[in-house]
Design an enzyme around this catalytic site. Structure first.
Site, PDB file in Angstrom:
ATOM      1  N   CYS A  99     -20.587 -44.738  61.615  1.00  0.00           N
ATOM      2  CA  CYS A  99     -19.689 -44.593  61.360  1.00  0.00           C
ATOM      3  C   CYS A  99     -19.061 -43.971  60.536  1.00  0.00           C
ATOM      4  O   CYS A  99     -19.179 -42.241  60.987  1.00  0.00           O
ATOM      5  CB  CYS A  99     -18.711 -46.111  61.530  1.00  0.00           C
ATOM      6  SG  CYS A  99     -17.369 -46.248  60.665  1.00  0.00           S
ATOM      7  N   GLU A 113     -25.579 -52.001  63.577  1.00  0.00           N
ATOM      8  CA  GLU A 113     -25.809 -53.262  62.745  1.00  0.00           C
ATOM      9  C   GLU A 113     -25.248 -54.570  62.449  1.00  0.00           C
ATOM     10  O   GLU A 113     -25.876 -55.489  61.580  1.00  0.00           O
ATOM     11  CB  GLU A 113     -26.482 -52.101  61.538  1.00  0.00           C
ATOM     12  CG  GLU A 113     -25.603 -52.140  60.387  1.00  0.00           C
ATOM     13  CD  GLU A 113     -24.315 -51.040  60.569  1.00  0.00           C
ATOM     14  OE1 GLU A 113     -24.233 -51.128  61.883  1.00  0.00           O
ATOM     15  OE2 GLU A 113     -23.030 -51.241  59.760  1.00  0.00           O
ATOM     16  N   HIS A 126     -19.891 -49.972  64.683  1.00  0.00           N
ATOM     17  CA  HIS A 126     -21.072 -50.627  63.901  1.00  0.00           C
ATOM     18  C   HIS A 126     -21.931 -51.050  63.762  1.00  0.00           C
ATOM     19  O   HIS A 126     -21.995 -52.409  64.371  1.00  0.00           O
ATOM     20  CB  HIS A 126     -20.826 -51.599  62.379  1.00  0.00           C
ATOM     21  CG  HIS A 126     -20.249 -50.721  61.038  1.00  0.00           C
ATOM     22  ND1 HIS A 126     -20.669 -50.498  60.178  1.00  0.00           N
ATOM     23  CD2 HIS A 126     -19.310 -49.934  60.900  1.00  0.00           C
ATOM     24  CE1 HIS A 126     -19.948 -49.834  59.124  1.00  0.00           C
ATOM     25  NE2 HIS A 126     -19.090 -48.931  60.074  1.00  0.00           N
TER      26      HIS A 126
HETATM   27  N1  GLN Z   1     -13.556 -44.377  57.099  1.00  0.00           N
HETATM   28  C1  GLN Z   1     -14.655 -44.514  56.862  1.00  0.00           C
HETATM   29  C2  GLN Z   1     -14.736 -42.549  55.889  1.00  0.00           C
HETATM   30  O1  GLN Z   1     -14.432 -41.950  56.305  1.00  0.00           O
HETATM   31  C3  GLN Z   1     -15.227 -44.635  57.642  1.00  0.00           C
HETATM   32  C4  GLN Z   1     -15.928 -46.360  57.594  1.00  0.00           C
HETATM   33  C5  GLN Z   1     -16.802 -47.285  58.068  1.00  0.00           C
HETATM   34  O2  GLN Z   1     -17.919 -46.150  58.268  1.00  0.00           O
HETATM   35  N2  GLN Z   1     -17.062 -48.332  58.175  1.00  0.00           N
HETATM   36  O3  GLN Z   1     -16.050 -42.029  55.497  1.00  0.00           O
END
Ligand code: GLN
Length: 189
Positions: free
Chosen positions: A79, A174, A172
């Site tokens: 992410c 995890e 994610h």
């Molecule tokens: N929207 C977040 C970003 O741009 C990422 C979100 C996340 O890691 N769950 O950093």
């Protein structure tokens, strides 16, 4: 004694990654400085908030050590971690680390309220495996550069990809009890 797996712990969801690594029987250490980083054999960059993460990375002078680390050791970004490792982030004023040739759009599914869980199809080890993808203000991979291969698909979007020693996922892993992705990164990647 094998070297531990590092979990970058400047910001974000690092504790859950540590638990996943330990469930697989490996040592995990939280990394906040270059000395700890250099004791690790692989590194996970967690989800969280990429802007905060990148600013802290530079403030704590961790950019160069991380670039050095990634020359010969594997790194997984999930992410926000994917955003940090990408070569190109659309409409973004900060410089990501450019460790994998992908173009990324942040918050591509909408705001926090548009976060969701759904089945993604992993294509690893010549097998198709269903995995519960937890997408929280997730980015989208808009384009894959040369040498980058798709490892998971969700509704036609590439949601996990890899090139050489860098593995990234837009969701994610995890936050589920399924250790398939951590196992792949630690033992087979
Ligand atoms: N929207 C977040 C970003 O741009 C990422 C979100 C996340 O890691 N769950 O950093």
């Amino acid at each position: 004694m094998p070297e531990p797996i590092g979990i970058f712990a400047l910001q974000g969801d690092f504790e859950k990654h540590k638990i996943a690594v330990e469930k697989l029987g490996h040592d995990a250490v939280l990394v906040k400085n270059p000395e700890t980083l250099n004791k690790c054999c692989k590194l996970i960059v967690p989800g969280g908030e990429s802007t905060t993460f990148l600013k802290l990375l530079d403030k704590l002078k961790m950019r160069e050590p991380l670039l050095d680390f990634s020359k010969d050791r594997a790194v997984m970004g999930t992410c926000a971690g994917l955003i940090i490792l990408a070569s190109n982030v659309l409409d973004y004023e900060l410089q990501p680390l450019k460790l994998i040739d992908i173009t990324v759009q942040r918050n591509a599914y909408g705001r926090q309220i548009d976060s969701f869980v759904d089945t993604v199809t992993l294509e690893i080890k010549n097998e198709k495996i269903d995995f519960q993808g937890v997408f929280i203000r997730a980015p989208k991979i808009i384009a894959l550069g040369t040498g980058v291969c798709k490892l998971a698909d969700y509704n036609g979007d590439v949601v996990m990809a890899a090139a050489k020693n860098i593995l990234v996922a837009t969701f994610h892993p995890e936050l589920t009890n399924d250790l398939t992705i951590h196992d792949y990164f630690i033992n087979k990647f």
